[in-house]
Enzyme design. Structure first.
Site, mmCIF file in Angstrom:
data_model
loop_
_atom_site.group_PDB
_atom_site.id
_atom_site.type_symbol
_atom_site.label_atom_id
_atom_site.label_comp_id
_atom_site.label_asym_id
_atom_site.label_seq_id
_atom_site.Cartn_x
_atom_site.Cartn_y
_atom_site.Cartn_z
ATOM 1 N N ARG A 75 0.862 -1.190 0.000
ATOM 2 C CA ARG A 75 0.000 0.000 0.000
ATOM 3 C C ARG A 75 0.895 1.235 0.000
ATOM 4 N NH1 ARG A 75 -3.898 -0.141 4.957
ATOM 5 N NH2 ARG A 75 -5.128 -1.596 3.697
ATOM 6 N N ARG A 144 -1.315 6.714 9.542
ATOM 7 C CA ARG A 144 -1.211 6.221 8.164
ATOM 8 C C ARG A 144 -1.405 7.338 7.153
ATOM 9 N NH1 ARG A 144 -4.121 0.456 8.234
ATOM 10 N NH2 ARG A 144 -2.931 -0.507 9.919
ATOM 11 N N LYS A 208 -3.642 1.047 14.835
ATOM 12 C CA LYS A 208 -3.620 1.928 13.665
ATOM 13 C C LYS A 208 -4.220 3.291 14.001
ATOM 14 C CE LYS A 208 -6.194 -0.761 10.957
ATOM 15 N NZ LYS A 208 -7.235 -1.336 10.035
ATOM 16 N N LYS A 210 -5.669 6.956 11.990
ATOM 17 C CA LYS A 210 -5.992 7.517 10.676
ATOM 18 C C LYS A 210 -6.417 8.971 10.782
ATOM 19 C CE LYS A 210 -7.495 3.079 8.890
ATOM 20 N NZ LYS A 210 -8.653 2.308 8.371
ATOM 21 N N CYS A 429 -15.172 -3.199 -0.433
ATOM 22 C CA CYS A 429 -13.794 -3.449 -0.038
ATOM 23 C C CYS A 429 -13.233 -4.587 -0.886
ATOM 24 C CB CYS A 429 -13.728 -3.817 1.438
ATOM 25 S SG CYS A 429 -14.323 -5.499 1.746
ATOM 26 N N CYS A 435 -7.833 -10.760 0.791
ATOM 27 C CA CYS A 435 -7.928 -10.351 2.188
ATOM 28 C C CYS A 435 -8.091 -11.571 3.097
ATOM 29 C CB CYS A 435 -9.095 -9.403 2.400
ATOM 30 S SG CYS A 435 -9.240 -8.928 4.127
ATOM 31 N N CYS A 474 -16.289 -8.260 5.723
ATOM 32 C CA CYS A 474 -16.243 -8.585 7.152
ATOM 33 C C CYS A 474 -16.539 -7.328 7.934
ATOM 34 C CB CYS A 474 -14.874 -9.182 7.518
ATOM 35 S SG CYS A 474 -13.622 -7.945 7.905
ATOM 36 N N CYS A 478 -13.888 -1.733 5.931
ATOM 37 C CA CYS A 478 -12.930 -0.995 5.111
ATOM 38 C C CYS A 478 -13.564 -0.086 4.072
ATOM 39 C CB CYS A 478 -11.973 -1.973 4.431
ATOM 40 S SG CYS A 478 -10.954 -2.864 5.615
HETATM 41 C C1 SRM Z 1 -7.838 -1.554 0.653
HETATM 42 C C2 SRM Z 1 -8.813 -1.188 1.774
HETATM 43 C C3 SRM Z 1 -10.249 -1.386 1.332
HETATM 44 C C4 SRM Z 1 -10.595 -0.886 -0.033
HETATM 45 O O1 SRM Z 1 -11.353 -1.601 -0.686
HETATM 46 O O2 SRM Z 1 -10.175 0.193 -0.457
HETATM 47 C C5 SRM Z 1 -8.597 -1.975 3.040
HETATM 48 C C6 SRM Z 1 -8.211 -3.273 3.051
HETATM 49 C C7 SRM Z 1 -7.882 -3.984 4.189
HETATM 50 N N1 SRM Z 1 -8.032 -3.575 5.439
HETATM 51 FE FE1 SRM Z 1 -9.010 -1.928 5.981
HETATM 52 N N2 SRM Z 1 -8.842 -1.239 4.131
HETATM 53 C C8 SRM Z 1 -9.080 0.017 3.751
HETATM 54 C C9 SRM Z 1 -9.672 1.014 4.499
HETATM 55 C C10 SRM Z 1 -10.199 0.822 5.750
HETATM 56 C C11 SRM Z 1 -11.126 1.685 6.363
HETATM 57 C C12 SRM Z 1 -11.717 2.922 5.744
HETATM 58 C C13 SRM Z 1 -11.054 4.177 6.152
HETATM 59 O O3 SRM Z 1 -10.051 4.145 6.859
HETATM 60 O O4 SRM Z 1 -11.559 5.198 5.766
HETATM 61 C C14 SRM Z 1 -11.449 1.112 7.572
HETATM 62 C C15 SRM Z 1 -12.486 1.609 8.576
HETATM 63 C C16 SRM Z 1 -12.008 2.728 9.380
HETATM 64 C C17 SRM Z 1 -11.310 2.249 10.600
HETATM 65 O O5 SRM Z 1 -10.097 2.113 10.527
HETATM 66 O O6 SRM Z 1 -11.971 1.982 11.596
HETATM 67 C C18 SRM Z 1 -10.665 -0.087 7.683
HETATM 68 C C19 SRM Z 1 -10.684 -0.944 8.752
HETATM 69 C C20 SRM Z 1 -9.905 -2.079 8.842
HETATM 70 C C21 SRM Z 1 -9.817 -2.903 10.005
HETATM 71 C C22 SRM Z 1 -10.575 -2.699 11.311
HETATM 72 C C23 SRM Z 1 -9.890 -1.771 12.207
HETATM 73 C C24 SRM Z 1 -10.536 -1.716 13.546
HETATM 74 O O7 SRM Z 1 -10.296 -0.757 14.244
HETATM 75 O O8 SRM Z 1 -11.244 -2.629 13.925
HETATM 76 C C25 SRM Z 1 -8.918 -3.928 9.677
HETATM 77 C C26 SRM Z 1 -8.477 -5.088 10.570
HETATM 78 C C27 SRM Z 1 -7.523 -4.683 11.627
HETATM 79 O O9 SRM Z 1 -6.957 -3.605 11.626
HETATM 80 O O10 SRM Z 1 -7.314 -5.539 12.494
HETATM 81 C C28 SRM Z 1 -8.504 -3.706 8.336
HETATM 82 C C29 SRM Z 1 -7.644 -4.501 7.623
HETATM 83 C C30 SRM Z 1 -7.509 -4.501 6.274
HETATM 84 C C31 SRM Z 1 -6.689 -5.509 5.514
HETATM 85 C C32 SRM Z 1 -5.274 -5.043 5.487
HETATM 86 C C33 SRM Z 1 -6.799 -6.945 5.992
HETATM 87 C C34 SRM Z 1 -5.795 -7.454 6.984
HETATM 88 O O11 SRM Z 1 -5.575 -6.814 8.020
HETATM 89 O O12 SRM Z 1 -5.269 -8.536 6.725
HETATM 90 C C35 SRM Z 1 -7.353 -5.377 4.120
HETATM 91 C C36 SRM Z 1 -6.494 -5.743 2.938
HETATM 92 C C37 SRM Z 1 -7.337 -6.343 1.870
HETATM 93 C C38 SRM Z 1 -6.674 -6.479 0.593
HETATM 94 O O13 SRM Z 1 -6.503 -7.627 0.119
HETATM 95 O O14 SRM Z 1 -6.300 -5.470 -0.009
HETATM 96 N N3 SRM Z 1 -9.116 -2.581 7.884
HETATM 97 N N4 SRM Z 1 -9.908 -0.241 6.543
HETATM 98 C C39 SRM Z 1 -8.672 0.226 2.323
HETATM 99 C C40 SRM Z 1 -7.246 0.716 2.257
HETATM 100 C C41 SRM Z 1 -7.121 2.071 2.811
HETATM 101 C C42 SRM Z 1 -5.754 2.635 2.709
HETATM 102 O O15 SRM Z 1 -5.331 2.967 1.600
HETATM 103 O O16 SRM Z 1 -5.097 2.770 3.733
HETATM 104 S S1 SF4 Z 2 -13.646 -5.135 5.313
HETATM 105 FE FE1 SF4 Z 2 -12.849 -7.047 5.981
HETATM 106 S S2 SF4 Z 2 -12.985 -8.275 4.152
HETATM 107 FE FE2 SF4 Z 2 -13.091 -6.213 3.459
HETATM 108 S S3 SF4 Z 2 -10.993 -5.670 3.026
HETATM 109 FE FE3 SF4 Z 2 -11.439 -4.998 5.089
HETATM 110 S S4 SF4 Z 2 -10.699 -6.604 6.337
HETATM 111 FE FE4 SF4 Z 2 -10.920 -7.463 4.287
#
Ligand code: SRM
Ligand code: SF4
Ligand SMILES: Cc1cc2nc3c(=O)[nH]c(=O)nc-3n(C[C@H](O)[C@H](O)[C@H](O)COP(=O)(O)OP(=O)(O)OC[C@H]3O[C@@H](n4cnc5c(N)ncnc54)[C@H](O)[C@@H]3O)c2cc1C
Ligand SMILES: Cc1cc2nc3c(=O)[nH]c(=O)nc-3n(C[C@H](O)[C@H](O)[C@H](O)COP(=O)(O)O)c2cc1C
Lengths: 577, 580
Positions: A75, A144, A208, A210, A429, A435, A474, A478
Site C-alpha cells: 500500500r 497512516r 492503527k 488515521k 472493499c 484479504c 467482514c 474498510c
Molecule cells: C484496501 C482497503 C479497502 C478498499 O477496498 O479500499 C482496506 C483493506 C484492508 N483492510 Fe481496511 N482497508 C481500507 C480502508 C479501511 C477503512 C476505511 C477508512 O479508513 O476510511 C477502515 C475503517 C475505518 C477504521 O479504521 O476503523 C478499515 C478498517 C480495517 C480494520 C478494522 C480496524 C478496527 O479498528 O477494527 C482492519 C483489521 C484490523 O486492523 O485488524 C482492516 C484490515 C484490512 C486488511 C489489510 C486486511 C488485513 O488486516 O489482513 C485489508 C487488505 C485487503 C486487501 O486484500 O487489499 N481494515 N480499513 C482500504 C485501504 C485504505 C488505505 O489505503 O489505507
Molecule cells: S472489510 Fe474485511 S474483508 Fe473487506 S478488506 Fe477490510 S478486512 Fe478485508
C-alpha cells in the site's frame, strides 16, 4: 499488573523489533518459502505491506505439495492522493511487472498492489522509491496515509487541505531508518536509535491511526470514520481561517462482540492554522500514552475516548499543545460522494472525475481496459492525478488543449464519468481472494448486486436517485459500510448483515436491519422498502433518512448504541418486509 | 553321486541346447558320462596330428562400440557381446565416451551401435569421440571390417543420422562394411536382434582347424533386468502445478503387485501409453474404416501420431494419391511433415484405406521413458514419476503428447498401466560421502527427488545442492513442501531457484549457476559430482556453458582451458547428464 493488563503480543513484537527491523532481512532471504513468520508479518505492516495468500487456491495447495499461495499486498503512502503523470506511469509499470496486473485505488486515497511475491518485494520497493514515493507507515500501528478532500472546485481550500495533509503525514512519519536499510539497501545506522522515534517511541501506537482533512460542504473523505480529522473553516473569500478538529471515529468491530462498535468522531475543538500540527501531534501522543495496549480490539482511539470521556481527552490535548483552544465552529456537509465528470475550479482549471468501479484498474480481455486507458492518459496529461476516498480518480488541472484527447481515451478504454445512480454511489472493499479476514465476497460480488438492485429501483421509478450503498466482506468496515444508506457486511460465505439508515452526509451511523441474510434474499428484503420510499418519501428526502422516519429501522445516535434496538421495526414487519 | 552339471549360459550353444544338454548330462550315470568324455576325447585324438596336442585357438577379438544416451544402444551392445562370445569371439565392449579413436585401427572387427539425439546429434557422452572420428585426424581403417546399427526415432527429421554418418565415415576411412546398416525405429528389439545375428555371422573368422575354443568365463554382464513390461496400479495422480498455472505436471505414484521393478535412483521407467480414442476415431472416419477390433488395436498398439517423410512415401505408394506424390516429387515432404501428424496427412490427402493398409502404415506405439522420482528405500514397493503434459497447437489443431496426456487426462487413480524398467547406469549417485550438485529444472527434478530420498534413507554424509527452476514460484514450484522439509531436516543442503516468469527479466538455472560460481567450483574441486537432468535442447547446453564460464571466471582460465576442465569432469564421470 493484572492478567487483563498483560500487554498484547504485538506490543512485545514491536518492543523487540529494534525499531521495526526484527528478522525481516533474514526471512526475505529464505527462498524456499514465499512467506514470512507471524512476527515479521506484523512488522512489515509498518513498512506498508501485508502478507496474504490467494484464498481461491487454498483448498488445492497441500495436495499439490505447495505451500499456501503467499504474496504481498503493498500500500502506498500518498498524502491527499495526489501524484504526477510520471509517477502514474511508473506505478502502472510496477503493477504489470511485479504485481497481479492491477492497480487498486483504495478508500483512503492511495494505491495498493496485490500479488507481489516475496522474491520481488525489494525490487518492487525500489521501483516505488524510484517513483519518489514510499509505503512507509501505510499500514501498522502508526499514523497512516493522511487524506485530504479531493473535490476540486474549491481550489484554494483544497490546496490548504492538501498542504496540511502532507505536512501532517510527514510530521507523524516514523523516523526509523529500517525502511531504507531493508528495502533500499541503505547503510545500517549504528547507535543513535534511542532517539529514533521522538513521537512514537519504541512501541509506536497501540493500534492503527488515521487522519483526514475535509473542506465542507464535501465530506468525500468521510471524516467521521477516522481517528483524527480537520474540517476547514473558511471565510467568505474561501480562505482557511482554521480547523475544527474531530477525534474518535472508526468503523471496525467484531461480530458477536458488542463492546466493539463503529463510532462517528466527535468534533472536539477549533484550532488556528499554525496550531494544527501541534494539535495533531498531541492527539497522537495522548493516544500513544492512554490507548489500550492489552486488548487490541479495544485499542483504537475511539475506545480511549469512550473510556476516558471527550472532555478529559480534550483537556489532555490542550495541556500537551500548551494552550487552551476554542470550541468548534459551525460547519455543514452535504455529501460523501465525488463530483463526477468535468468540474471547473475557482481558478478556471478543469478536472475530470472518473468512476472506477471498486477502484480496480485492470484490463479485461475483450472488455474495458482501464489500466491501459489510464496509462495512455498519463502519457499525455500535464496536470496531476488525485485518488479519491471513494476509490475513484480525478484527472486534475487538465490543459484545455488536452481535453478532447483525454475524452477520446476515456471513451476508447471503457472509462467513464457517468455510471448509473446507484453504481456511482457504491463502494466495496477488497475481500476475496486476497484479504485474509474476509468472511464473504465483496469487490467481486457488489457489481452484480448493484445491477440487480438497479432493476428493482427502476421498477419503482427510483433509477435516478442517489443512494449510498457499500459492502465489506467482514465487519472491519474498510469501505465504511456503517456510514452507507444501505450497508452490507459479510457474515459468512454468501451471507451478509444488512444495515440501513445512515446519513448521506456521513454524520450518522446505520443500524442492523437483517442479520445473516442469505444473498438470494437481499432483493426481496429491500424491495418493499424501495416501494415505500417511492410512495411516501418527502421532498428531497434521502433513503437513509426515510427508513428511520417511516419506522423501518431504529436510529443510531452514537457508536455505543449501535448494537441496540436492531432488526426491523413494526413498520417493516407490517409491510411484510 | 556326482556334482550337478550346469553348462554356463555363456556356453557356445543356444539357450534351448544348453537346457537340453543340462537335462541329459544331469540324468546320466557316472558310467555314461565317463563314456561320453572318453568318446569325445578319443574322437578328437583320432582326428588330430599326434605331434600337436589339442591347442586352444584364441577367440577372435571383436570391438563392440556403442554411443548411447538413454541406454538402448548399450543394452544392445551387451546382447551382442553375449552372443558373440557364444560364437567364439572375444568381445570388448567400448563406450564411445571412453573411445580412443586413434587406436581404432588396431581393431580388425568392429560393431558400432549408435543412437541419434537432439536434432540429429550424437549422445552427449559420445560427442567427443564422434567429433574425433569425423575429424581429419581420424586414422585409416583399411584393415578393419565393420558393421553399424543405427538407433533412432522416425519421428525426427534426422532419423538415425548419427549411425548413418558413422557408417559412411568408416567406409571413407577405408573400412570394409560387413553388412548393410540397419536404421532402427523405436521398436528396435526385433530388427536389432536380427541384425546382430547376421553381423556376427558375417564377421566370423574363416573356420580353422583348432577344435577347442578358449572359453572366456569372465566379463559376465552384471544385473540384467527384465525387459518385459509389468502392470502397475496408479495409487496417486495429482497435478503438482496450481490451477492457475500454464503447466500441468503429474505426480504419478505407481504400486505393483508384489515387488516393484528393482530400480535404482537415476533409472527410468518406460511407460506404455494409449492413444487418444477421439483421435483414433477421427482417423477411422477419415479413412472410412469401421472396425471395432482395429479401433482397439489402434488405441493401444499403433503409433497414430508420428508423421515422417517415410510414412508419406508409404502412403503415396499405398493410395496413389497425387497430392502426396507431388509433395515428394517436389521435395517439399520434409518441410511439410514438420509439426504435422498422421491425421493431417489423412485429412490433406484423403483416401479410403483397408484395415491392413492402415496397420502397415503405422509403426508400433513406442513406450515413453520417465525418470523415476522416488527411492525404494523411502517409498517401498512404489515408483513415482513426474510427467509434464505436452500440449501445443500446430497447423490450427490442438495437439496432445500421446503418453503425457494419456497420463494426465485418462489415467486415473486405481487404473493400471504397463511399465518396464529402463536402467540408466550412467546416472548414479556417488559414494555416500561425496557431495552432489543437481541441476534439474521442470521435470528434470524427478531423479533428484529420488537422489535426496535415497541419501536421506541411507544417511549419506555428502552434501546435496539442488538447482530448480520453472515458470512461476507460486504456481510451478514442484514438490515445494518436500524441499522445505528436506532443507529443514538437512537432507537437502542448499537450494537455488530460478523462475522465469515471475518478473520481466527471465531467470533460468544457468543464471543461478553463474551467481554461485565460486561455491560451485569449490564444491567440484572438493570432489562434488555435477548432475544435469531435463531439457536437452536449451537447458543442458546452457548449463554446461555456464559451468565452463564459471571455471573460466573463478580460476582465471582461458575459455579452452575451462572447457577442458569440464570435459575432464565428463570423462571422469563427474559431470553427468540425463537429458531428453
Ligand atoms: C484496501 C482497503 C479497502 C478498499 O477496498 O479500499 C482496506 C483493506 C484492508 N483492510 Fe481496511 N482497508 C481500507 C480502508 C479501511 C477503512 C476505511 C477508512 O479508513 O476510511 C477502515 C475503517 C475505518 C477504521 O479504521 O476503523 C478499515 C478498517 C480495517 C480494520 C478494522 C480496524 C478496527 O479498528 O477494527 C482492519 C483489521 C484490523 O486492523 O485488524 C482492516 C484490515 C484490512 C486488511 C489489510 C486486511 C488485513 O488486516 O489482513 C485489508 C487488505 C485487503 C486487501 O486484500 O487489499 N481494515 N480499513 C482500504 C485501504 C485504505 C488505505 O489505503 O489505507
Ligand atoms: S472489510 Fe474485511 S474483508 Fe473487506 S478488506 Fe477490510 S478486512 Fe478485508
Ligand atoms: C531418459 C528419458 C527420461 C525422461 N524423463 C521424463 C520425465 O521425468 N518427465 C517427463 O515429463 N518427461 C520425461 N521424458 C520425456 C518423455 O519420455 C516424453 O518424451 C514426453 O513425455 C513426451 O511424450 P508424449 O508421448 O506425451 O508426446 P509425443 O506424442 O511423443 O509428442 C512429443 C513431440 O511433440 C512435438 N512437440 C512437443 N511440443 C511441441 C511444441 N510446443 N510445438 C511443436 N511440436 C511440439 C515434438 O515433436 C515432440 O517430440 C524423458 C525422456 C527420456 C528419453
Ligand atoms: C530428446 C531426444 C532427441 C532425439 N533425437 C533424435 C533424432 O534427432 N533422430 C533420431 O533418429 N532419433 C532421435 N531420438 C531417438 C533416440 O535415438 C532413440 O530413443 C534411441 O533408441 C535412443 O538410444 P539410446 O538409449 O542408446 O540413447 C531422440 C530421442 C530423444 C529422447
Amino acid at each position: 499488573m493484572t492478567m487483563t493488563d498483560k500487554l498484547s503480543r504485538n506490543e512485545h513484537i514491536k518492543a523487540e523489533s529494534g525499531y521495526l527491523r526484527g528478522a525481516i532481512p533474514e526471512e526475505l532471504a529464505q527462498i524456499v518459502t514465499g512467506g514470512i513468520t507471524e512476527d515479521s508479518q506484523q512488522l512489515v505492516k509498518f513498512h506498508g505491506m501485508y502478507m496474504q495468500d490467494d484464498r481461491d487456491l487454498r483448498a488445492e495447495r497441500t495436495r499439490k505439495r505447495l505451500e499456501k499461495a503467499y504474496s504481498f499486498m503493498i500500500r502506498l503512502r500518498i498524502p491527499g492522493g495526489v501524484c504526477t503523470p510520471e509517477q502514474w506511469l511508473k506505478l502502472d509499470r510496477i503493477a504489470r511487472d511485479y504485481a497481479n496486473g492491477t492497480l487498486r485505488l483504495t478508500t483512503r486515497q492511495t494505491f495498493q498492489y496485490h500479488g507481489v511475491i516475496k522474491h520481488n518485494l525489494k525490487t518492487t520497493m525500489q521501483a516505488i522509491d524510484d517513483a519518489l514515493l514510499d509505503t512507509l507507515a501505510a499500514c501498522g500501528d502508526v499514523n497512516r496515509n493522511v487524506l485530504a478532500t479531493s473535490n476540486p472546485h474549491r481550489s484554494r481550500a483544497h490546496k490548504a487541505a492538501l498542504d496540511l495533509a502532507t505536512r501532517m503525514s510527514e510530521h507523524l512519519l516514523p523516523r526509523t531508518s529500517a525502511y531504507r536499510e531493508i528495502w533500499l539497501d541503505g547503510e545500517p545506522v549504528v547507535g543513535g536509535e534511542e532517539v529514533a522515534e521522538p513521537i512514537y517511541g519504541k512501541t509506536y501506537l497501540p493500534r492503527k491511526f488515521k487522519a483526514v482533512v475535509a473542506v465542507p460542504p464535501d465530506n468525500d473523505v468521510d471524516i467521521f470514520a477516522h481517528d483524527l480529522g480537520f474540517i476547514a473553516i473558511l471565510d467568505e473569500a474561501g480562505e482557511v481561517l482554521g480547523w475544527n478538529v474531530t477525534v474518535g471515529g472508526g468503523m471496525g468491530m467484531t461480530h458477536g462482540e458488542p463492546d466493539t462498535f463503529p463510532r462517528v468522531a466527535d468534533v472536539m475543538l477549533f484550532c488556528e492554522p499554525q496550531d494544527a500540527l501541534a494539535v495533531a501531534e498531541a492527539v497522537v501522543t495522548t493516544q500513544r500514552d492512554w490507548g489500550n495496549r492489552s486488548v487490541r480490539k479495544r485499542a483504537r482511539l475511539k475506545y480511549t475516548i469512550e473510556d476516558r470521556g471527550l472532555a478529559a481527552f480534550r483537556a489532555e490535548v490542550e495541556r500537551r499543545v500548551g494552550k487552551a483552544l476554542e470550541d468548534p465552529r459551525p460547519f455543514s456537509f452535504t455529501s460523501t460522494g465525488d463530483r463526477y465528470g468535468w468540474v471547473e475550479g475557482e481558478d478556471g482549471r478543469s478536472h475530470l472525475t472518473l468512476f472506477i468501479e471498486n477502484g480496480r484498474l485492470r484490463d479485461i480481455p475483450g472488455g474495458p481496459s482501464l489500466l491501459t486507458g489510464m496509462r495512455r492518459i498519463a502519457g499525455i496529461h500535464k496536470g496531476e492525478f488525485r485518488c479519491t476516498a471513494n476509490q475513484n480518480v480525478i484527472i486534475a488541472n487538465v490543459d484545455p488543449q488536452d481535453r478532447p484527447a483525454i475524452e477520446a481515451l476515456v471513451a476508447e478504454h471503457g472509462l467513464t464519468s457517468q455510471a448509473t445512480a446507484l453504481r456511482r454511489n457504491a463502494m466495496a472493499c477488497v475481500a476475496f481472494p486476497t484479504c485474509g479476514l474476509a468472511l464473504a465476497e465483496s469487490e467481486r460480488y457488489l457489481p452484480d448486486l448493484v445491477t440487480a438492485l438497479e432493476e428493482r429501483l427502476a421498477l419503482h421509478g427510483l433509477a435516478e436517485d442517489e443512494i449510498v450503498i457499500r459492502m465489506t466482506g467482514c465487519p472491519n468496515g474498510c469501505a465504511r459500510p456503517y456510514l452507507a444508506e444501505i450497508g452490507f457486511v459479510g457474515k459468512g460465505p454468501g451471507r451478509y448483515n444488512l444495515y440501513l439508515g445512515a446519513a448521506a452526509d456521513g454524520t450518522r451511523l446505520s443500524k442492523l436491519y437483517a442479520d445473516d441474510l442469505p444473498q438470494e434474499q437481499i432483493l426481496a428484503t429491500l424491495d418493499p422498502l424501495f416501494a415505500g420510499y417511492a410512495r411516501e418519501r418527502e421532498e428531497a428526502e434521502r433513503f437513509g433518512d426515510f427508513v428511520i422516519r417511516a419506522g423501518y429501522v431504529a436510529q443510531t445516535f452514537k457508536g455505543a448504541d449501535f448494537h441496540d434496538a436492531t432488526g426491523p421495526l413494526n413498520r417493516a414487519v407490517e409491510a411484510g418486509a | 553321486m556326482s556334482a550337478q552339471i550346469i553348462l554356463p549360459k555363456t556356453a557356445p550353444f543356444d539357450d534351448d541346447s544348453i537346457a537340453g544338454l543340462n537335462r541329459i548330462l544331469n540324468q546320466a550315470s557316472e558310467t555314461q558320462r565317463a563314456w561320453l568324455a572318453g568318446y569325445l576325447a578319443g574322437l578328437d585324438a583320432a582326428n588330430a596330428s599326434p605331434a600337436a596336442p589339442p591347442a586352444a585357438r584364441p577367440a577372435e577379438p571383436l570391438a563392440i562400440l556403442y554411443a548411447t544416451e538413454s541406454g538402448n544402444s548399450e543394452a544392445l551392445a551387451l546382447d551382442a557381446a553375449k552372443l558373440a562370445r557364444k560364437q567364439g569371439f572375444k568381445p570388448t565392449i567400448i563406450d564411445f565416451a571412453d573411445l580412443d579413436v586413434a587406436a581404432l585401427a588396431s581393431h580388425k572387427r568392429v560393431i558400432v551401435i549408435a543412437a541419434t539425439w537432439g536434432e540429429g546429434e550424437p549422445p552427449a557422452r559420445a560427442a567427443r569421440a564422434y567429433g574425433a572420428l569425423m575429424s581429419a585426424s581420424a586414422p585409416a581403417l583399411t584393415d578393419t571390417t565393420y558393421a553399424v546399427l543405427a538407433l533412432g526415432d522416425s519421428a525426427y527429421p534426422d532419423f538415425c543420422s548419427v549411425g548413418k554418418a558413422i557408417d559412411e565415415r568408416l567406409e571413407a576411412l577405408g573400412g570394409r562394411r560387413a553388412v548393410e546398416r540397419v536404421d532402427c525405429d523405436l521398436d528396435f528389439e526385433a530388427p536389432a536382434r536380427d541384425w546382430i545375428a547376421r553381423s556376427l555371422k558375417e564377421l566370423a573368422p574363416e573356420p580353422v582347424a583348432a577344435n577347442v575354443v578358449a572359453v572366456d568365463f569372465g566379463g559376465r554382464v552384471a544385473g540384467e533386468t527384465s525387459r518385459d513390461p509389468v502392470e502397475a496400479e496408479v495409487i496417486e495422480h495429482v497435478d503438482l502445478n496450481s490451477s492457475r498455472s500454464s503447466k500441468e505436471t503429474i505426480h504419478l505414484a505407481l504400486g505393483f503387485e508384489g515387488l516393484a521393478p528393482a530400480y535404482e535412483p537415476g533409472d527410468a521407467l518406460d511407460l506404455f501409453p494409449e492413444n487418444d480414442p477421439v483421435l483414433v476415431d477421427e482417423i477411422l472416419r477419415l479413412t472410412q474404416l469401421v472396425d471395432d477390433g482395429l479401433r482397439g488395436e489402434l488405441v493401444t498398439q499403433r503409433d497414430v501420431t508420428t508423421l515422417s517423410v517415410n510414412l508419406v512415401e508409404k502412403y503415396a505408394a499405398a493410395t496413389g494419391h497425387a497430392g502426396a506424390k507431388a509433395l515428394l516429387d517436389e521435395g517439399r515432404a520434409r518441410e511439410w511433415v514438420a509439426g504435422r501428424q498422421f491425421v493431417d496427412l489423412l485429412e490433406a490427402f484423403p483416401a479410403t484405406l483397408a484395415g491392413e493398409q492402415l496397420r502397415a502404415l503405422t509403426r508400433p506405439l513406442p513406450p515413453r521413458a520417465y525418470s523415476i522420482a522416488s527411492s525404494r528405500k523411502e517409498v517401498g514397493e512404489e515408483a513415482h514419476l513426474l510427467i509434464s503434459a505436452v500440449r501445443y497447437e500446430s497447423f490450427g489443431r490442438p495437439r496432445a503428447g500421446v503418453a503425457s496426456t494419456f497420463v494426465a487426462d485418462r489415467l486415473k487413480s486405481g487404473a493400471s498401466v504397463k511399465v518396464r524398467l529402463k536402467p540408466n547406469r550412467h546416472f548414479r549417485l556417488p559414494e555416500n560421502d561425496a557431495d552432489i550438485i543437481m541441476v534439474g529444472p521442470g521435470t528434470g527434478v524427478a531423479p533428484f527427488r529420488a537422489f535426496v530420498q535415497e541419501r536421506r534413507a541411507v544417511g549419506a554424509s555428502g552434501r546435496n545442492w539442488l538447482f530448480f527452476g520453472d515458470r512461476s514460484f507460486t504456481h510451478d514450484f514442484l514438490y515445494q513442501l518436500e524441499w522445505q522439509e528436506a532443507l529443514a531436516e538437512g537432507s537437502l543442503t542448499r537450494l537455488d531457484l530460478a523462475f522465469s516468469r515471475d518478473r520481466p527479466e527471465k531467470v533460468y538455472v544457468q543464471h543461478r549457476i553463474a551467481e554461485r560460481r565460486r561455491e560451485i567450483v569449490d564444491w567440484i574441486e572438493n570432489g562434488a559430482r555435477f548432475y544435469v537432468c531435463g531439457d536437452a535442447n536449451a537447458m543442458a547446453k546452457d548449463v554446461r556453458a555456464a559451468l565452463v564460464e564459471a571455471f573460466a571466471e573463478v580460476r582465471a582460465l582461458t575459455p579452452d582451458a575451462a572447457e577442458e576442465q569440464v570435459a575432464g569432469l565428463e570423462r571422469s564421470g563427474r559431470y553427468l547428464q540425463d537429458v531428453y
